[in-house]
Design a protein around this motif. Structure first.
Motif, PDB file in Angstrom:
ATOM      1  N   LEU A 253       0.819  -1.206   0.000  1.00 46.49           N
ATOM      2  CA  LEU A 253       0.000   0.000   0.000  1.00 46.49           C
ATOM      3  C   LEU A 253       0.856   1.261   0.000  1.00 46.49           C
ATOM      4  CD1 LEU A 253      -2.738  -1.110   2.556  1.00 46.49           C
ATOM      5  CD2 LEU A 253      -3.184  -0.441   0.187  1.00 46.49           C
ATOM      6  N   VAL A 254       1.893   1.286   0.837  1.00 45.46           N
ATOM      7  CA  VAL A 254       2.737   2.474   0.938  1.00 45.46           C
ATOM      8  C   VAL A 254       3.515   2.685  -0.359  1.00 45.46           C
ATOM      9  CG1 VAL A 254       4.701   3.487   2.154  1.00 45.46           C
ATOM     10  CG2 VAL A 254       2.884   2.363   3.446  1.00 45.46           C
ATOM     11  N   GLU A 255       4.055   1.621  -0.917  1.00 43.74           N
ATOM     12  CA  GLU A 255       4.780   1.757  -2.179  1.00 43.74           C
ATOM     13  C   GLU A 255       3.851   2.213  -3.295  1.00 43.74           C
ATOM     14  OE1 GLU A 255       6.599  -2.056  -2.697  1.00 43.74           O
ATOM     15  OE2 GLU A 255       8.429  -1.470  -1.616  1.00 43.74           O
ATOM     16  N   ALA A 256       2.614   1.714  -3.303  1.00 47.97           N
ATOM     17  CA  ALA A 256       1.662   2.146  -4.317  1.00 47.97           C
ATOM     18  C   ALA A 256       1.335   3.622  -4.177  1.00 47.97           C
ATOM     19  CB  ALA A 256       0.379   1.310  -4.214  1.00 47.97           C
ATOM     20  N   ALA A 257       1.218   4.111  -2.933  1.00 44.82           N
ATOM     21  CA  ALA A 257       0.954   5.532  -2.715  1.00 44.82           C
ATOM     22  C   ALA A 257       2.119   6.381  -3.210  1.00 44.82           C
ATOM     23  CB  ALA A 257       0.682   5.792  -1.240  1.00 44.82           C
ATOM     24  N   CYS A 258       3.347   5.893  -3.023  1.00 45.74           N
ATOM     25  CA  CYS A 258       4.515   6.616  -3.543  1.00 45.74           C
ATOM     26  C   CYS A 258       4.437   6.733  -5.066  1.00 45.74           C
ATOM     27  CB  CYS A 258       5.802   5.904  -3.141  1.00 45.74           C
ATOM     28  SG  CYS A 258       6.188   5.954  -1.371  1.00 45.74           S
ATOM     29  N   ARG A 259       4.027   5.654  -5.723  1.00 44.89           N
ATOM     30  CA  ARG A 259       3.930   5.686  -7.189  1.00 44.89           C
ATOM     31  C   ARG A 259       2.784   6.603  -7.642  1.00 44.89           C
ATOM     32  NH1 ARG A 259       7.580   3.289  -5.530  1.00 44.89           N
ATOM     33  NH2 ARG A 259       8.259   5.462  -5.646  1.00 44.89           N
TER      34      ARG A 259
ATOM     35  N   LEU B  88       2.214  10.984   5.127  1.00 50.62           N
ATOM     36  CA  LEU B  88       1.464   9.925   5.795  1.00 50.62           C
ATOM     37  C   LEU B  88       1.460  10.186   7.291  1.00 50.62           C
ATOM     38  CD1 LEU B  88       0.207   7.054   6.091  1.00 50.62           C
ATOM     39  CD2 LEU B  88       2.559   6.166   6.110  1.00 50.62           C
ATOM     40  N   HIS B  89       0.268  10.243   7.878  1.00 49.72           N
ATOM     41  CA  HIS B  89       0.122  10.322   9.328  1.00 49.72           C
ATOM     42  C   HIS B  89      -0.389   8.970   9.825  1.00 49.72           C
ATOM     43  CE1 HIS B  89       0.704  14.688   9.532  1.00 49.72           C
ATOM     44  NE2 HIS B  89      -0.023  14.750   8.421  1.00 49.72           N
ATOM     45  N   ALA B  90       0.245   8.454  10.867  1.00 49.22           N
ATOM     46  CA  ALA B  90      -0.116   7.116  11.328  1.00 49.22           C
ATOM     47  C   ALA B  90       0.002   7.017  12.839  1.00 49.22           C
ATOM     48  CB  ALA B  90       0.778   6.073  10.671  1.00 49.22           C
ATOM     49  N   ARG B  91      -0.741   6.076  13.407  1.00 53.96           N
ATOM     50  CA  ARG B  91      -0.679   5.823  14.839  1.00 53.96           C
ATOM     51  C   ARG B  91       0.489   4.907  15.205  1.00 53.96           C
ATOM     52  NH1 ARG B  91      -5.763   7.189  17.376  1.00 53.96           N
ATOM     53  NH2 ARG B  91      -5.935   9.362  16.770  1.00 53.96           N
ATOM     54  N   GLY B  92       1.024   4.184  14.223  1.00 55.01           N
ATOM     55  CA  GLY B  92       2.137   3.293  14.470  1.00 55.01           C
ATOM     56  C   GLY B  92       3.394   3.767  13.767  1.00 55.01           C
ATOM     57  N   GLY B  93       4.554   3.264  14.212  1.00 59.42           N
ATOM     58  CA  GLY B  93       5.812   3.650  13.613  1.00 59.42           C
ATOM     59  C   GLY B  93       6.430   2.518  12.808  1.00 59.42           C
ATOM     60  N   GLY B  94       7.635   2.772  12.315  1.00 58.60           N
ATOM     61  CA  GLY B  94       8.387   1.754  11.605  1.00 58.60           C
ATOM     62  C   GLY B  94       8.156   1.678  10.116  1.00 58.60           C
ATOM     63  N   TYR B  95       7.411   2.602   9.547  1.00 60.57           N
ATOM     64  CA  TYR B  95       7.127   2.531   8.111  1.00 60.57           C
ATOM     65  C   TYR B  95       8.382   2.757   7.272  1.00 60.57           C
ATOM     66  CZ  TYR B  95       2.144   2.459   9.156  1.00 60.57           C
ATOM     67  OH  TYR B  95       0.910   2.102   9.625  1.00 60.57           O
ATOM     68  N   GLU B  96       9.334   3.522   7.793  1.00 59.29           N
ATOM     69  CA  GLU B  96      10.565   3.759   7.040  1.00 59.29           C
ATOM     70  C   GLU B  96      11.396   2.483   6.913  1.00 59.29           C
ATOM     71  OE1 GLU B  96      11.833   4.579  11.306  1.00 59.29           O
ATOM     72  OE2 GLU B  96      10.015   4.431  10.103  1.00 59.29           O
ATOM     73  N   GLU B  97      11.150   1.509   7.803  1.00 54.61           N
ATOM     74  CA  GLU B  97      11.853   0.233   7.695  1.00 54.61           C
ATOM     75  C   GLU B  97      11.245  -0.634   6.590  1.00 54.61           C
ATOM     76  OE1 GLU B  97      11.738  -1.528  11.536  1.00 54.61           O
ATOM     77  OE2 GLU B  97      12.713   0.180  12.520  1.00 54.61           O
ATOM     78  N   LEU B  98       9.947  -0.470   6.364  1.00 53.64           N
ATOM     79  CA  LEU B  98       9.292  -1.208   5.281  1.00 53.64           C
ATOM     80  C   LEU B  98       9.558  -0.568   3.926  1.00 53.64           C
ATOM     81  CD1 LEU B  98       5.784  -1.899   6.912  1.00 53.64           C
ATOM     82  CD2 LEU B  98       7.662  -3.526   6.616  1.00 53.64           C
ATOM     83  N   VAL B  99       9.549   0.769   3.906  1.00 51.98           N
ATOM     84  CA  VAL B  99       9.738   1.515   2.653  1.00 51.98           C
ATOM     85  C   VAL B  99      10.778   2.595   2.914  1.00 51.98           C
ATOM     86  CG1 VAL B  99       8.621   2.865   0.834  1.00 51.98           C
ATOM     87  CG2 VAL B  99       7.338   1.057   2.002  1.00 51.98           C
ATOM     88  N   PRO B 100      12.045   2.341   2.595  1.00 55.12           N
ATOM     89  CA  PRO B 100      13.124   3.296   2.912  1.00 55.12           C
ATOM     90  C   PRO B 100      12.961   4.661   2.247  1.00 55.12           C
ATOM     91  CG  PRO B 100      14.028   1.128   2.416  1.00 55.12           C
ATOM     92  CD  PRO B 100      12.573   1.076   2.057  1.00 55.12           C
TER      93      PRO B 100
ATOM     94  N   ALA C  73      13.636  12.525  -4.341  1.00 53.41           N
ATOM     95  CA  ALA C  73      14.585  12.936  -3.307  1.00 53.41           C
ATOM     96  C   ALA C  73      15.447  11.794  -2.812  1.00 53.41           C
ATOM     97  CB  ALA C  73      13.846  13.556  -2.127  1.00 53.41           C
ATOM     98  N   SER C  74      15.058  10.538  -3.121  1.00 52.32           N
ATOM     99  CA  SER C  74      15.841   9.356  -2.737  1.00 52.32           C
ATOM    100  C   SER C  74      16.125   9.314  -1.239  1.00 52.32           C
ATOM    101  CB  SER C  74      17.167   9.321  -3.509  1.00 52.32           C
ATOM    102  OG  SER C  74      16.931   9.288  -4.894  1.00 52.32           O
ATOM    103  N   GLY C  75      15.088   9.668  -0.449  1.00 51.96           N
ATOM    104  CA  GLY C  75      15.240   9.596   1.005  1.00 51.96           C
ATOM    105  C   GLY C  75      15.948  10.777   1.617  1.00 51.96           C
ATOM    106  N   GLU C  76      16.305  11.792   0.821  1.00 54.38           N
ATOM    107  CA  GLU C  76      16.969  12.955   1.379  1.00 54.38           C
ATOM    108  C   GLU C  76      16.029  13.701   2.306  1.00 54.38           C
ATOM    109  OE1 GLU C  76      18.338  15.269  -1.868  1.00 54.38           O
ATOM    110  OE2 GLU C  76      19.586  13.680  -2.702  1.00 54.38           O
TER     111      GLU C  76
END
Length: 357
Positions: A94-100, A112-124, A311-314
């Motif tokens: 879902l997150v990768e699709a939103a990026c596209r 993206l606003h979320a109640r949980g963390g760790g999304y940067e580990e799934l999608v760098p 931005a490649s994560g910049e």
């Protein structure tokens, strides 16, 4: 992975209402509320099984301003409504699709606003951005026992509740259009006092129209000697109730209408079987945070992530426009003038800023 219309497709709300991590701002009505109030365009995404069953979803809106340009947000305006998925694989998809989608739309950023963390580990490609915590009260046991405990742990709160009782402040649920308009007048004054641009009445009107019938939207009003002196807009889904907006008459704060209001909502939510009451955001070291903490609310982190196409994560933030109102605690030239601006002017300024900037 498919686009979905969360208003027209009944599978969306059925999925949201059944998902244990869903909140009231996942409901499909918000796509219509935000479109009507701000002109935002929905671009919601869904995971669908071969049998056509919805197994995941991500609210996504496209916004456009003359200064901010095109942006994707999940979601604008309201508290977090992050991805709902059966597992990390679905969340990543879902997150990768939103990026596209943001890439294809030419958006400057997807937030993206979320109640949980760790999304940067799934999608760098996502980068974390600091965000103030929210404050949540667990509704367990007898509310009267909770109140008795405040005599020891929050004596100032206990005394203020007694003061509201002695003054005869009462609280009821607002059920009419007139109740909503009366509350909105208090809300405008409160936002001016806090040096914050108010949200448009149309948002609240559509919110009540679409979510009021099934109880997801709730308006509570505090009255004193026949006058409405405070009120709050809340949303409820699953086991939680969220405070979205409040307003009060600053000339009547001596009778503690906000204390009476919050206490009534705690009682109502407990009796209705809800397990949490979210008091909303506050900077951890602020007076507002201390006010919320005295109700036995605990600090709960929330998370924001930005995806900047190309931005490649910049860590570069897209350029922003002129400084907006900074809110309580700041005393710049705008904040010194704003509390004296006529209310119709604050409402007009907000309409222009939210719709076009």
């Amino acid at each position: 992975m498919v686009p979905i219309d969360p208003v027209a497709d009944p599978r969306w709300d059925a999925f949201v209402r059944a998902h244990p991590d869903a909140g009231p701002y996942h409901l499909g009505a918000w796509a219509e509320i935000l479109r009507a109030a701000y002109g935002d365009r929905p671009a919601y995404l869904a995971l669908v099984s071969p049998a056509g069953e919805l197994t995941g979803g991500l609210p996504l809106m496209r916004t456009r301003g003359l200064v901010t340009g095109s942006r994707m947000r999940s979601l604008p305006v309201v508290p977090p409504a992050g991805p709902l998925a059966p597992d990390d694989h679905g969340t990543r998809a879902l997150v990768e699709a939103a990026c596209r989608v943001a890439d294809d739309a030419g958006a400057r950023v997807w937030t993206l606003h979320a109640r949980g963390g760790g999304y940067e580990e799934l999608v760098p490609e996502l980068r974390p951005v600091p965000k103030h915590p929210t404050w949540v009260l667990e509704l367990t046991g007898d509310p009267d026992e909770l109140r008795r405990g405040w005599k020891k742990t929050s004596n100032n709160l206990w005394r203020n509740l007694r003061k509201a009782d002695k003054a005869g402040v009462t609280v009821r649920e607002g059920r009419t259009e007139d109740d909503l308009r009366t509350f909105y007048a208090l809300y405008l004054r409160t936002m001016r006092r806090r040096c914050v641009l108010p949200r448009p009445f149309r948002q609240l009107h559509e919110d009540r129209r679409l979510l009021g019938p099934d109880g997801a939207f709730r308006l509570f009003i505090a009255e004193h000697e026949g006058d409405v002196v405070a009120g709050g807009v809340y949303h409820a889904l699953g086991d939680a109730v969220d405070l979205l907006y409040n307003g009060s008459d600053d000339s009547r704060l001596d009778v503690r209408p906000n204390h009476a209001l919050y206490w009534h909502v705690i009682q109502w939510a407990t009796e209705a079987g809800y397990r949490e009451l979210d008091f909303g955001h506050a900077r951890a070291d602020s007076s507002l945070a201390r006010f919320k903490a005295q109700w036995s609310a605990r600090e709960v982190p929330e998370y924001r992530y930005d995806y900047v196409p190309g931005a490649s994560g910049e860590a570069a933030e897209p350029a922003s426009g002129a400084r907006a109102l900074q809110g309580r605690g700041r005393r710049g030239p705008v904040e010194r003038v704003w509390p004296h601006v006529p209310l119709p002017a604050t409402r007009a300024a907000a309409a222009i800023a939210y719709r076009w900037l």
